[in-house]
Scaffold this motif. Structure first.
Motif, mmCIF file in Angstrom:
data_model
loop_
_atom_site.group_PDB
_atom_site.id
_atom_site.type_symbol
_atom_site.label_atom_id
_atom_site.label_comp_id
_atom_site.label_asym_id
_atom_site.label_seq_id
_atom_site.Cartn_x
_atom_site.Cartn_y
_atom_site.Cartn_z
ATOM 1 N N CYS A 1 20.279 30.688 -6.657
ATOM 2 C CA CYS A 1 19.748 31.255 -5.422
ATOM 3 C C CYS A 1 18.272 30.912 -5.259
ATOM 4 N N SER A 2 17.802 31.029 -4.043
ATOM 5 C CA SER A 2 16.373 30.836 -3.790
ATOM 6 C C SER A 2 15.594 32.014 -4.367
ATOM 7 N N LEU A 3 14.300 31.819 -4.534
ATOM 8 C CA LEU A 3 13.464 32.878 -5.099
ATOM 9 C C LEU A 3 13.349 34.080 -4.172
ATOM 10 N N SER A 4 13.710 33.908 -2.889
ATOM 11 C CA SER A 4 13.622 35.023 -1.950
ATOM 12 C C SER A 4 14.785 36.006 -2.081
ATOM 13 N N ILE B 1 20.646 21.261 0.667
ATOM 14 C CA ILE B 1 20.771 22.606 0.082
ATOM 15 C C ILE B 1 19.589 22.888 -0.834
ATOM 16 N N LEU B 2 19.291 21.953 -1.739
ATOM 17 C CA LEU B 2 18.181 22.143 -2.674
ATOM 18 C C LEU B 2 16.872 22.298 -1.921
ATOM 19 N N ALA B 3 16.659 21.477 -0.888
ATOM 20 C CA ALA B 3 15.413 21.542 -0.126
ATOM 21 C C ALA B 3 15.270 22.892 0.568
ATOM 22 N N GLU B 4 16.355 23.393 1.156
ATOM 23 C CA GLU B 4 16.282 24.673 1.859
ATOM 24 C C GLU B 4 16.084 25.833 0.890
#
Length: 222
Positions: free
Chosen positions: A198-201, A50-53
């Motif tokens: 959340c991701s930066l995207s 999860i962290l990697a994605e």
């Protein structure tokens, strides 16, 4: 999309793809509904994956994550949504673990086996000590419930547990946990409350809508 690890019984896969059930799902879904955000659930997925994605920019979020110095700037975070963890050491009664004066000394000791969930954080201070351990750590991809089973079976000597989660897990085990002891150490860190990470995207507007919804849901909750 919400990517979640093994968090049984708090999050469990739903009957159909993209769905999930459990108390954390209900709470997050209530916030998402207030924010006008539709959710697709994916899991269980190993925490490290999860962290990697999320780091690669997959437009997704992770439930009940802690804001740490290492994560700041790498991910986006909602306002606090869940209660902060109440860290304790869990061991069997009569274990050598009871002789230690501090959690840091215990973690540095190499003779006792620590059970730990892969990808889980205990705060920067204890995470640094954990990273320096050269052995006798059994890292699992499962949930706190799995660690309880390993402790009860004697496969590990202790674990550092969030006691806001463990009591609910105890009701789902098929064995007695009466012989387990909860230890409090002064150097166990105070951690940040749980947030949606959340991701930066993920657009800032989505985070802002979630934050307004969190404020409204917390204001109107009994």
């Amino acid at each position: 999309m919400i990517m979640y690890p093994d968090m049984n019984p708090f999050i469990q896969p739903g009957e159909r793809e993209g769905e999930a059930s459990g108390p954390l799902v209900e709470w997050i879904s209530r916030v998402a509904g207030e924010a006008g955000v539709s959710l697709v659930w994916k899991g269980p997925v190993p925490r490290a994956r999860i962290l990697a994605e999320l780091e690669t920019g997959v437009e997704a979020c992770h439930p009940n994550a802690r804001l740490t110095e290492q994560r700041e700037g790498k991910f986006k975070f909602s306002a606090p949504l869940f209660p902060p963890p109440r860290w304790r050491v869990l061991t069997r009664r009569g274990s050598q673990v009871e002789a230690f004066a501090s959690a840091s000394d215990l973690l540095r000791d190499q003779s006792l086996v620590l059970g730990h969930m892969l990808g889980a954080t205990m705060g920067p201070e204890l995470d640094d000590i954990l990273a320096q351990r050269k052995g006798n750590t059994l890292a699992v991809r499962g949930s706190p419930l799995d660690l309880l089973r390993l402790l009860r079976a004697g496969r590990i000597d202790y674990l550092v547990a969030d006691m806001t989660a463990i009591p609910a897990d105890r009701g789902n085990v098929s064995f007695s946990t009466d012989d387990l002891r909860e230890l409090q150490f002064a150097d166990l860190p105070e951690a940040d409350a749980g947030r949606i990470m959340c991701s930066l995207s993920v657009p800032d507007q989505v985070i802002e809508r979630l934050n307004r919804a969190i404020e409204e849901v917390q204001r109107t909750s009994p």
